[in-house]
Every structure is written in C-alpha cells, then in structure tokens.
Scaffold this motif. Structure first.
Motif, PDB file in Angstrom:
ATOM      1  N   ARG A 425       0.811  -1.075   0.030  1.00 46.17           N
ATOM      2  CA  ARG A 425      -0.001  -0.069   0.005  1.00 46.17           C
ATOM      3  C   ARG A 425       0.845   1.530   0.114  1.00 46.17           C
ATOM      4  NH1 ARG A 425      -2.788  -3.260  -1.470  1.00 46.17           N
ATOM      5  NH2 ARG A 425      -4.885  -4.104  -0.586  1.00 46.17           N
ATOM      6  N   LEU A 426       0.327   2.317  -0.463  1.00 49.19           N
ATOM      7  CA  LEU A 426       1.324   3.667  -0.689  1.00 49.19           C
ATOM      8  C   LEU A 426       1.941   3.889   0.618  1.00 49.19           C
ATOM      9  CD1 LEU A 426      -0.906   5.592  -3.440  1.00 49.19           C
ATOM     10  CD2 LEU A 426       1.005   4.152  -3.882  1.00 49.19           C
ATOM     11  N   ALA A 437       5.390   4.206  -0.670  1.00 48.52           N
ATOM     12  CA  ALA A 437       4.990   4.719  -2.166  1.00 48.52           C
ATOM     13  C   ALA A 437       6.194   4.704  -3.226  1.00 48.52           C
ATOM     14  CB  ALA A 437       4.188   5.983  -2.236  1.00 48.52           C
ATOM     15  N   LEU A 440       6.944   1.659  -5.348  1.00 41.20           N
ATOM     16  CA  LEU A 440       5.890   1.049  -6.006  1.00 41.20           C
ATOM     17  C   LEU A 440       5.721   1.618  -7.412  1.00 41.20           C
ATOM     18  CD1 LEU A 440       3.220   0.658  -3.181  1.00 41.20           C
ATOM     19  CD2 LEU A 440       4.861  -1.093  -3.936  1.00 41.20           C
ATOM     20  N   GLU A 442       4.554   1.672 -11.717  1.00 40.11           N
ATOM     21  CA  GLU A 442       3.099   2.010 -12.225  1.00 40.11           C
ATOM     22  C   GLU A 442       2.376   0.739 -12.207  1.00 40.11           C
ATOM     23  OE1 GLU A 442       1.295   4.966 -13.224  1.00 40.11           O
ATOM     24  OE2 GLU A 442       3.037   5.622 -11.916  1.00 40.11           O
ATOM     25  N   ARG A 445       1.081  -0.309  -8.634  1.00 38.76           N
ATOM     26  CA  ARG A 445      -0.142   0.543  -8.404  1.00 38.76           C
ATOM     27  C   ARG A 445      -1.272   0.015  -9.178  1.00 38.76           C
ATOM     28  NH1 ARG A 445       1.679   6.433  -6.608  1.00 38.76           N
ATOM     29  NH2 ARG A 445       3.886   5.722  -6.063  1.00 38.76           N
ATOM     30  N   THR A 448      -2.503  -3.187  -7.639  1.00 37.02           N
ATOM     31  CA  THR A 448      -3.266  -3.264  -6.259  1.00 37.02           C
ATOM     32  C   THR A 448      -4.592  -2.600  -6.462  1.00 37.02           C
ATOM     33  OG1 THR A 448      -2.522  -0.879  -5.907  1.00 37.02           O
ATOM     34  CG2 THR A 448      -1.006  -2.791  -5.086  1.00 37.02           C
ATOM     35  N   THR A 479      -7.079   7.283  -0.883  1.00 36.42           N
ATOM     36  CA  THR A 479      -6.168   7.913  -1.467  1.00 36.42           C
ATOM     37  C   THR A 479      -4.567   7.531  -0.966  1.00 36.42           C
ATOM     38  OG1 THR A 479      -6.289   9.826  -0.487  1.00 36.42           O
ATOM     39  CG2 THR A 479      -7.696   9.505  -2.720  1.00 36.42           C
ATOM     40  N   GLN A 481      -3.922   4.872   0.472  1.00 34.38           N
ATOM     41  CA  GLN A 481      -3.278   3.244   0.157  1.00 34.38           C
ATOM     42  C   GLN A 481      -3.223   3.159  -1.213  1.00 34.38           C
ATOM     43  OE1 GLN A 481      -6.281   1.441   2.725  1.00 34.38           O
ATOM     44  NE2 GLN A 481      -4.645   0.602   4.016  1.00 34.38           N
ATOM     45  N   PHE A 482      -4.379   3.540  -2.060  1.00 34.38           N
ATOM     46  CA  PHE A 482      -4.272   3.260  -3.573  1.00 34.38           C
ATOM     47  C   PHE A 482      -4.237   4.759  -4.347  1.00 34.38           C
ATOM     48  CE2 PHE A 482      -7.312   0.458  -0.986  1.00 34.38           C
ATOM     49  CZ  PHE A 482      -6.514  -0.611  -1.233  1.00 34.38           C
ATOM     50  N   ASP A 483      -3.355   4.280  -5.262  1.00 31.61           N
ATOM     51  CA  ASP A 483      -3.102   5.323  -6.329  1.00 31.61           C
ATOM     52  C   ASP A 483      -4.321   5.884  -6.849  1.00 31.61           C
ATOM     53  OD1 ASP A 483      -2.503   6.975  -8.789  1.00 31.61           O
ATOM     54  OD2 ASP A 483      -0.595   5.939  -8.641  1.00 31.61           O
ATOM     55  N   TRP A 486      -5.053   5.631 -10.659  1.00 29.34           N
ATOM     56  CA  TRP A 486      -5.430   4.222 -11.074  1.00 29.34           C
ATOM     57  C   TRP A 486      -6.812   3.843 -10.864  1.00 29.34           C
ATOM     58  CZ3 TRP A 486      -3.646   1.802 -15.138  1.00 29.34           C
ATOM     59  CH2 TRP A 486      -2.247   2.196 -15.513  1.00 29.34           C
TER      60      TRP A 486
END
Length: 562
Positions: A425-426, A437, A440, A442, A445, A448, A479, A481-483, A486
């Motif tokens: 996770r970010l 982050a 990690l 592209e 990301r 995930t 946001t 944790q997740f891009d 994406w």
C-alpha cells in the motif's frame, strides 16, 4: 490382510470360458501340469481352441511328454490371465495331430475353468465406458467429492476426480466414508482414507489412491463380488458382445449416473467462452494440488494457459468479463486469479503494452495468490489475524516465488510488481515488505487497484462480498493506500456498472449486464427471474432501445452465491 491365494472361482459360462482360454494362447501363456507332479509345470503352446472341436496343444518344445500323454497320465493346463491364475480340469486326449515337424495333441474342450486370484492385492481395472461413481465424504460430512472409479481391490481403489473437485482435498486424510455407486443401482459404503496423489490427466483430472479401513466380512464379500463382476464385464465387452455372455447386473444402467458427476466449465450460456475458461480454471486447480505436493509452477502450462486467456479476450471481451464473475464451484483463489488476469490484460492492452509484456502480466496474475494454498489451514481460514499471524500470512508471497524459478520467460520486474507488490500500500501498511509509495511502480499501483476491486467483491472469512458502488467509494476515499489516478482509470475503463453486474430496473425486473456502450453506459442486459446465475433460467438479451421499456436502473444487486 494376509497375502494368499483364495478358493478358486468356478467359471462355467461358455462365452466367459472361451474369453479366458484365449488368454492362454499368448506366447508363454500356457503350461502343462501332470497330476502326479503338480509343482512341475512344462511350457506348451495352446495352438487352437474351438468349443465344438476341442483344444490343440503343441508340446514340440518338450517332446518327451508325448509318451506320458499317450499313456493317459492325467494333466491339465494352467497360466496367468489378466493377473489371475487360470486352470483347466483334467483334459481328455482325443488323439495326436498330424503336423510336419511338430508334436501336437487334440484334447476335449473343457466344460469349466477354475480362476484363482491373489485376492488381497488383485486390482480390477475398469474400461473407460464402465462408469462407477465414487463419492468421497470429507471429514465432518459437509463436503462430498464425486469422481469415477478407475480400479478396485479388496484393499482400496483408485479414483479419478475432476480438477475442480480434487482441489478441495488438502492431502492424505481420513474420510467419513467412501461410497461406490454402480449403474445398476448397487451402492456400498466403506470407511476409507485418501493415501496419495497418483497423477494428473491433461491438467483436467487427478487420480488418488484410497485405502479401505477396517472393512467387515460382508463388505469384503461384496467387494470381491464387484471385482469379479468388473472382470466379467470386461471379458464380455472385449468381444463386442458377440459371445453369449449376459451383461453384469452391476452395469445394466437404471439411472443416468453421469448426472452425479460434476459438470466442468463455466455456466455461460450460448458460448464456448465459458467452457474454454474452464480449461484455465482446471489448470489452476491442478497446479494448486501439485504445489501442495511440493511441485513447482509448471512453466510450459502457465505459458500455454496465459496464451489461451489472451485468445479468449481477443475473441469476445464482454463475454469473458461476464464469465470471470461467475465460476461456481471453483476455489476463490482460482476465481480471483483468473478475474485479476483478465482485467489486468484488458487494461494493459488499452494502454498498448506489447503482447509479450501483457502475457507476462496475465501469467503472474493467474498464480499470484496460489502461495496461500501452502499456508496452514487455520491461518487461511482465520477471521482475525494478530500481528504474528499477519506476518506469517504474508509469507505466501515468498513461498510462491520459490516455486516460480523454472518460469525463466517471466520478466523479473513483472513478477516483482504483480506477485511481490500487489498487497503493498502507498502508506506502507501493506505486505510483505511494507514498501512505501516511492518503491511502487506503475504496474504495481495498477495491480493493487484491480486486486482490491475483485477481492472486495468476493466473500472472505471475516466479511461478506461488497457491491461495486461501495467498492468504488472505498477506493476513492483511500487515496493514502491506493493510487487515485489508477482508481479513476479503473472506474472509467470498466464503468460505474461493469459487465457482470446484476441490476434491478424501475419496473422491478432483474437483469445481468452483458455489454456497455462506448460511453460506458449499460448497452445490453440479459433478463433473469433470480439473483443466482442459472443458464437454464436465463431470459432474453435486450439491447439499446429495448432497454427503455424496463425503466431506469434502480440499484445494483448482490448476486446469490452458488
């Protein structure tokens, strides 16, 4: 069970006698035994046999026996036929045959034969058209696996299971019971245990050896009857029914037993996509089993099935997106891996990635979670994990990477992103490395986001499946944790109401979303009367203007799990 030759079985039926005697005609198949010297066999050749004319025995290799035969010293023939000892009664000599350079005698045709099996070890092999259904009742009685009988003995049997059934076996284990079901309606329940995996058949089926435990005298007698009847049916079938041997009562079909065996494939109606997708699922089922038995990921098969999945995506994208959401009976690890692979490939192609790179992504996604099958059962099924258990759970990533060493064609960066970093996770709260982050890329990301969408849509030990609108809200709110880019790309690409969703219209009508239009709006649905997918009960397909009669979409409905 003591290893001994049992009381002989008397065979009197002419057709069965002829079938067995033909086995003695093979080179080295027959021997002659004199009653006065029962322990001294003499090799002979059974040249001819005719129920009307008699038997022609050639003793040219042992011509010194001619005098004893002509003096009418009692003798009989014996030999091995299909793993059993066959013995004739004393034969009457009708005369010497005229054959240049050969020593041959014509004997009267026997009216019966004795067949002796080493009962405790003899296995009766079934032909492919002799369907005997086997039920394996797993401990606790909650799960029943169904397959077909391959062979049978007094000590156990070999069972062939479809891969999707076999994957539910955790390894050698004691069963609640094993049930044999014959076409004639006869059933026998015996205590048993699964001992070992025997092997796979084209990555679609697996064979397992089962041992019977503490069978009673009555069960042993019935098992021996079944062994004999299987051999009798094989003898009858080997001559296409031309002999006057009646079918065994065990195999005179009274009910369509094929319905008792699990159907393979995916229930997608009107398309071969589901059936071909079932081949990918069967491969993963078998790979799961082989991983549990210490094997590595099969590089060639992974490559082959990754190509197949890309071919299906190119053939009918919408049908495939629908099919991956509906794979009843498959383990969640398999369902999730296939769905992730399809969606990642679809997004990769939309961004014009080269085919070989997309194939590597598909392959990594297919197997990314299979390491979980190598974790202890209690860890996999736990509803809540403490810090130590979370650390142990994360080891599934490394366990799988060890089994991927043979897949040299898989690019290391793809494996790192899809297998190694898909659970990161970010904010560094993921596993196994708690990578921040900046570490990690592209692809990780993207992986995930796709992973969490599918995972949240499926049931888990600690929560039920979530509807897609709730999943999207979770993504957009997380946001840290997740891009977010994406997350938005995923929603734009697959739509607010993706293919495979179950929706309720203002009219109350339920329907499955089968296609989106270019604007990402619902463009085609399939009507249904039930929230559970049933191809036999699926309604007509409606598209475009036909949808207006159903009214606006009122809600997204969680399908009932099959």
């Amino acid at each position: 069970m003591e290893e001994q030759i049992d009381t002989p079985t008397r065979i009197e039926h002419p057709g069965e006698c002829l079938s067995l005697l033909e086995g003695l005609c093979q080179p080295g198949g027959a021997a002659l035994l004199f009653a006065a010297q029962p322990g001294q066999p003499h090799p002979v050749v059974l040249m001819e046999l005719d129920p009307e004319e008699g038997l022609v025995i050639d003793i040219s290799a042992t011509p010194e026996l001619a005098g004893r035969i002509e003096r009418n010293d009692p003798f009989h023939l014996c030999g091995q036929v299909d793993g059993a000892m066959l013995r004739t009664p004393s034969l009457n000599v009708l005369g010497r045959c005229e054959a240049a350079g050969r020593v041959q005698f014509l004997c009267a045709y026997p009216q019966w034969l004795d067949l002796l099996h080493r009962r405790s070890s003899y296995r009766a092999e079934l032909h492919s058209d002799m369907l005997v259904v086997v039920e394996l009742h797993l401990h606790g009685g909650e799960q029943v696996l169904r397959g077909r009988l391959v062979n049978l003995s007094l000590g156990g049997c070999l069972v062939e299971l479809p891969a999707r059934e076999a994957v539910r076996l955790e390894g050698p284990q004691v069963l609640d019971r094993l049930v044999l079901g014959f076409p004639g309606g006869q059933r026998l329940e015996v205590p048993a245990r699964v001992c070992h995996m025997h092997g796979e058949l084209d990555w679609q089926s697996m064979r397992f050896g089962c041992q019977f435990l503490g069978i009673s005298g009555d069960q042993e007698r019935r098992l021996w009857l079944y062994v004999r009847e299987i051999e009798r049916e094989k003898a009858r079938a080997s001559h296409n029914g031309n002999r006057a041997l009646q079918p065994s009562a065990l195999f005179i079909q009274r009910a369509p037993l094929t319905q008792a065996l699990p159907a393979g494939g995916n229930p997608l109606p009107g398309s071969s996509i589901g059936r071909r997708l079932g081949r990918v699922a069967a491969y993963l089922d078998t790979q799961l089993i082989k991983l549990r038995h210490g094997a590595a990921v099969d590089s060639r098969q992974l490559s082959r099935h990754s190509d197949l999945l890309l071919e299906l995506l190119a053939t009918d994208r919408d049908s495939l997106l629908f099919a991956v959401l509906h794979q009843p009976g498959e383990p969640l690890l398999v369902q999730h891996g296939i769905a992730l692979a399809v969606r990642m490939a679809d997004m990769a192609q939309a961004r014009n990635l080269p085919r070989q790179a997309t194939k590597a992504i598909v392959a990594a996604a297919l197997v990314h979670d299979l390491g979980k099958a190598l974790l202890p059962v209690e860890l996999r099924l736990a509803r809540h994990l403490d810090a130590g258990q979370r650390l142990a759970f994360g080891s599934h990533v490394g366990l799988l990477r060890e089994r991927l060493d043979s897949c040299k064609w898989l690019a290391g960066p793809v494996l790192d992103a899809v297998v190694g970093a898909i659970n990161e996770r970010l904010d560094g709260s993921g596993y196994p490395q708690a990578a921040p982050a900046e570490r990690l890329g592209e692809l990780a990301r993207m992986a995930t986001v796709i992973d969490v969408v599918d995972a949240m849509s499926r049931p888990r030990a600690d929560r039920p499946p979530q509807p897609i609108d709730a999943i999207y809200r979770h993504l957009l709110a997380s946001t840290g944790q997740f891009d977010p880019q994406w997350s938005q790309r995923y929603i734009r690409h697959f739509g607010l109401i993706p293919v495979g969703s179950l929706v309720r219209f203002g009219s109350g009508q339920l329907a499955w979303v089968r296609r989106l239009d270019r604007e990402g709006q619902v463009g085609q649905v399939q009507l249904t009367a039930s929230p559970a997918l049933d191809p036999r009960g699926s309604g007509p397909l409606l598209s475009d203007a036909e949808l207006s009669g159903l009214g606006p979409i009122e809600s997204i409905v969680l399908p009932e799990l099959a």
